[in-house]
Scaffold this motif. Structure first.
Motif, short mmCIF file in Angstrom:
data_model
loop_
_atom_site.label_atom_id
_atom_site.label_comp_id
_atom_site.label_asym_id
_atom_site.label_seq_id
_atom_site.Cartn_x
_atom_site.Cartn_y
_atom_site.Cartn_z
N ASP A 16 -2.54 3.35 -5.53
CA ASP A 16 -1.32 4.11 -5.23
C ASP A 16 -1.36 4.75 -3.85
O ASP A 16 -0.58 5.65 -3.56
N ARG A 17 -2.27 4.27 -2.99
CA ARG A 17 -2.42 4.86 -1.66
C ARG A 17 -2.46 3.78 -0.60
O ARG A 17 -2.45 2.59 -0.89
N ARG A 18 -2.53 4.21 0.66
CA ARG A 18 -2.42 3.26 1.75
C ARG A 18 -3.57 2.26 1.77
O ARG A 18 -4.71 2.58 1.40
N PRO A 19 -3.31 1.02 2.18
CA PRO A 19 -4.37 0.02 2.32
C PRO A 19 -5.36 0.43 3.41
O PRO A 19 -5.00 1.13 4.37
N LEU A 20 -6.59 -0.04 3.28
CA LEU A 20 -7.65 0.32 4.21
C LEU A 20 -8.28 -0.93 4.83
O LEU A 20 -8.39 -1.97 4.19
#
Length: 769
Positions: A145-149
């Motif tokens: 549920d968070r930004r790709p890394l």
């Protein structure tokens, strides 16, 4: 090691990928000349990166016209040119690859760029973040549920460097046959896409669009220990060992021994494990888990890596007395007989005259007869090489798939009782049980084993070992990635193989190398994410370490590049009868050599910082209007930032450079507000027209729609989806591979005729003779 060849390499690079590729040649004993402008390569501004990747090279200050000249250029006597220039930049410097190919027909040229030499992105300069975003790997790293890394430590750049080394050795081997050099084209984004091949398999099977699973949820998790973090990694049948390890009676609650109930009640028992782990020291928990056969890993940071007994015993971590600020603090991730010391320093700018004195000048290129020119140009580099593949899952099996792709005859050896576990890999949505030996192989098996021949042998029997020994006498290469000690029990260990065939190249791809106090420990890719230090520098700022996850298993992928490159170097350079000992853990840790050097000399502890990187801002992924859709931006110059401010007018256009560094949170928030109002592809197009380095964060579905990956053959359909090739050789197009071999009956009788057929008609003891 008599007769071993030393190749002469010219490096004209500015990037980590190019410099790392040159460093790999040095680590194998080849002569590398770094050609720099009067101001020096930009990597000199990154002290510890240059110390790690410049070590052992010579440096000459040469203008482009000196390189382009015929007689006085070091290219006239070089074997390999490594360059990371885009096509337009190369042409402007007088280093157009096609023109160089005409002037220096025996020269092998390795091109390492973010997006390749053709296509709409060809002139775009990019780093690992942009490559991993465009290639789709970033979609798989991070919390769901968070930004790709992007992975920490410029992973796509280092992986591309290994691919470049492999491609160069293939081209050099072909040059010995044809008299002609070649262009090896490596795009970091293609390499990133190649490493995410599991997502393509799942998407092709109708499994939706795979996304990042994170390290705080799912079947495997990273949990906090008393003094660090530990990866809790186990297979379903190992649950009793997990219960014993943590010793909490709540884990023995009725029903938890049932796989289905355990899945429904996962949060119940994960809370117990988290509580129990918090009272244990990370290394102690890891060591006890390994004693019980559990492939746990502890999240090693720089301090732990530099004091780790396993790494120090193997000589990967150099002792304090041998460390210098201008040398790497770790060695290469392999033990190769005859390879040079790791303590050599990076060169001072212009400390060399730029000539090659080792060996004779290359002979003029032979011109193939016109009627046979096509045949000569498209020769398979490894044609005639016989490889015995005892590899399993990915690390070993993918290495030999790479060898098969470029012409080697690869014989995959399994047994009915213990086939490659990937044959029975459980796919999402299928029954939660392994397939039987006679069931169709899992689609995961095909990508790592296409193009091979199959043989079923029971090496626990005298007959099975006898057949294996006959094959070893006739082979050139043996590849294995068993846990240390297994090959000796099966009678195929290096000592036995060397006695049977003194010229055999024997490649071991074990978890932590074939010797050392932890040599017998087991691992999965996620274990190695942790033990290598990669997880400790990947993740969101101030939070738990992040791994690449079981859906990617990045360490397995990069190790296959290392293994294939070492084999190709051995057979091309003439390293006969050697044991190539590769530690999978060290292979990944080596990519962090500059961060480890910085820690040793400054005390700065590398830690997760999201997608931010030194010397670049803004440098991150940003949400767009579509659900869970993202783009990546990587600005590395004042011009990039001015262009960004022209598009996103809420950003200042005339602030000094340090303003951007001191206000990164404000900048990222402003960019996110703008991108969230735009569709991904339209936002990327608008940014790129203005001159901003931006790419979409692609998914497996995007790759399936984009003809680029089929045109460049990073993905194949034969007719099902299949992992393709990580690079392009301009002089050789490998054919689509044959289907992966079925698991046949045990070879009860293998006469000389059948043996010859299996070996592809090779009628000599070894093609290395």
């Amino acid at each position: 090691m008599s007769g071993q060849r030393t190749f002469r390499v010219v490096e004209v690079t500015e990037s980590v990928a190019g410099a790392a590729c040159g460093r790999l040649f040095v680590a194998l004993g080849h002569d590398v000349l770094l050609c720099e402008p009067p101001t020096g390569t930009p990597l000199r501004a990154r002290e510890f990166t240059f110390a790690a990747l410049g070590a052992g090279k010579r440096s000459a200050v040469l203008h482009p016209e000196q390189l382009a000249a015929d007689e006085t250029s070091p290219l006239a006597t070089a074997d390999v040119l490594i360059t990371d220039l885009t096509p337009a930049a190369a042409a402007a410097e007088g280093l157009d690859l096609e023109e160089l190919r005409q002037r220096f027909p025996r020269l092998v040229m390795v091109s390492l760029t973010a997006f390749g030499l053709t296509g709409e992105y060809a002139e775009s300069v990019g780093d690992s973040l942009l490559a991993e975003a465009y290639g789709g790997l970033a979609t798989m790293v991070g919390e769901p549920d968070r930004r790709p890394l992007s992975l920490g430590g410029e992973q796509s750049a280092h992986s591309a460097a290994f691919v470049g080394l492999y491609g160069a050795m293939l081209a050099l081997r072909n040059r010995d046959r044809t008299g002609c050099g070649d262009v090896v084209e490596v795009a970091l984004s293609d390499v990133a896409a190649y490493m995410d091949w599991k997502s393509d398999v799942l998407h092709d099977l109708g499994g939706g669009v795979p996304k990042r699973a994170g390290s705080s949820q799912g079947g495997w998790r990273v949990v906090r220990a008393k003094d660090g973090w530990v990866g809790v990694i186990f297979s379903a049948h190992q649950w009793p060992a997990v219960v014993e390890l943590f010793g909490d009676p709540r884990l023995s609650a009725p029903g938890l021994d049932d796989v289905e109930q355990r899945a429904r009640r996962s949060e119940e028992w994960w809370a117990v494990i988290a509580e129990a782990a918090a009272s244990r020291e990370a290394v102690e928990l890891y060591t006890e888990a390994q004693r019980l056969g559990l492939p746990f890993g502890h999240a090693a940071d720089a301090e732990r890596l530099m004091t780790d007994e396993q790494l120090r015993t193997r000589g990967f971590v150099l002792p304090p007395g041998m460390r210098r600020r201008d040398t790497p603090v770790v060695g290469p991730p392999w033990t190769v007989p005859g390879a040079p010391s790791s303590t050599v320093a990076a060169p001072r700018s212009g400390d060399d005259d730029g000539s090659f004195t080792a060996g004779p000048r290359p002979a003029a290129a032979r011109t193939p007869r016109a009627s046979a020119a096509g045949q000569h140009r498209d020769a398979a580099p490894l044609d005639g090489l016989v490889v015995l593949d005892f590899g399993t899952i990915t690390a070993g099996a993918a290495t030999s798939r790479l060898l098969a792709d470029y012409g080697a005859t690869v014989i995959k050896i399994e047994s009915q009782g213990r086939p490659d576990p990937f044959r029975a890999w459980v796919m999402p949505g299928s029954a939660d049980k392994a397939a039987g030996a006679q069931a169709p192989a899992s689609p995961m098996f095909a990508s790592n084993n296409a193009g091979k021949r199959g043989l079923s042998l029971d090496l626990k029997t005298e007959h099975g070992r006898a057949v294996a020994h006959r094959l070893i006498r006739r082979a050139d290469v043996l590849v294995e990635n068993f846990r240390v000690g297994v090959t000796a029990r099966m009678g195929i260990d290096y000592a036995t193989a060397h006695r049977l065939n003194p010229d055999l190249v024997y490649l071991s791809l074990s978890s932590q190398g074939v010797f050392g106090p932890e040599a017998s420990y087991g691992s999965f890719g996620s274990t190695l994410d942790l033990l290598s230090g990669l997880a400790a520098v990947t993740g969101y700022p101030g939070e738990r370490p992040m791994w690449s996850g079981g859906d990617v298993n990045y360490p397995d992928q990069v190790v296959s590049f290392v293994g294939a490159a070492l084999v190709a170097d051995a057979v091309t350079s003439g390293r006969r009868g050697i044991h190539l000992d590769v530690s999978q853990r060290e292979a990944v840790a080596w990519t962090l050599a500059d961060q480890l050097g910085e820690y040793v000399w400054t005390g700065r502890m590398p830690a997760p910082d999201g997608n931010r990187r030194p010397g670049a801002t803004p440098h991150d992924t940003y949400p767009t209007a579509e659900p869970d859709s993202w783009l990546a931006i990587a600005c590395t110059s004042a011009g990039h930032r001015r262009a960004l401010a022209e598009v996103i007018t809420a950003l200042p256009g005339h602030e000094p450079e340090d303003w951007w560094l001191n206000h990164q949170d404000t900048v990222d928030s402003t960019i996110s507000e703008w991108t969230a109002r735009h569709s991904r592809d339209k936002a990327v197009a608008k940014l790129r027209r203005a001159g901003v380095p931006a790419v979409p964060v692609n998914t497996a579905a995007d790759r399936a729609r984009d003809p680029r990956y089929r045109e460049r053959r990073a993905a194949l359909r034969v007719p099902e989806w299949l992992k393709g090739f990580p690079m392009i050789l301009h002089g050789h197009t490998p054919p689509d591979p044959a289907p992966a071999p079925a698991l046949g009956d045990n070879a009860e009788h293998l006469d000389d005729h059948a043996l010859d057929a299996l070996l592809g008609g090779v009628d000599r003891p070894s093609s290395l003779h």
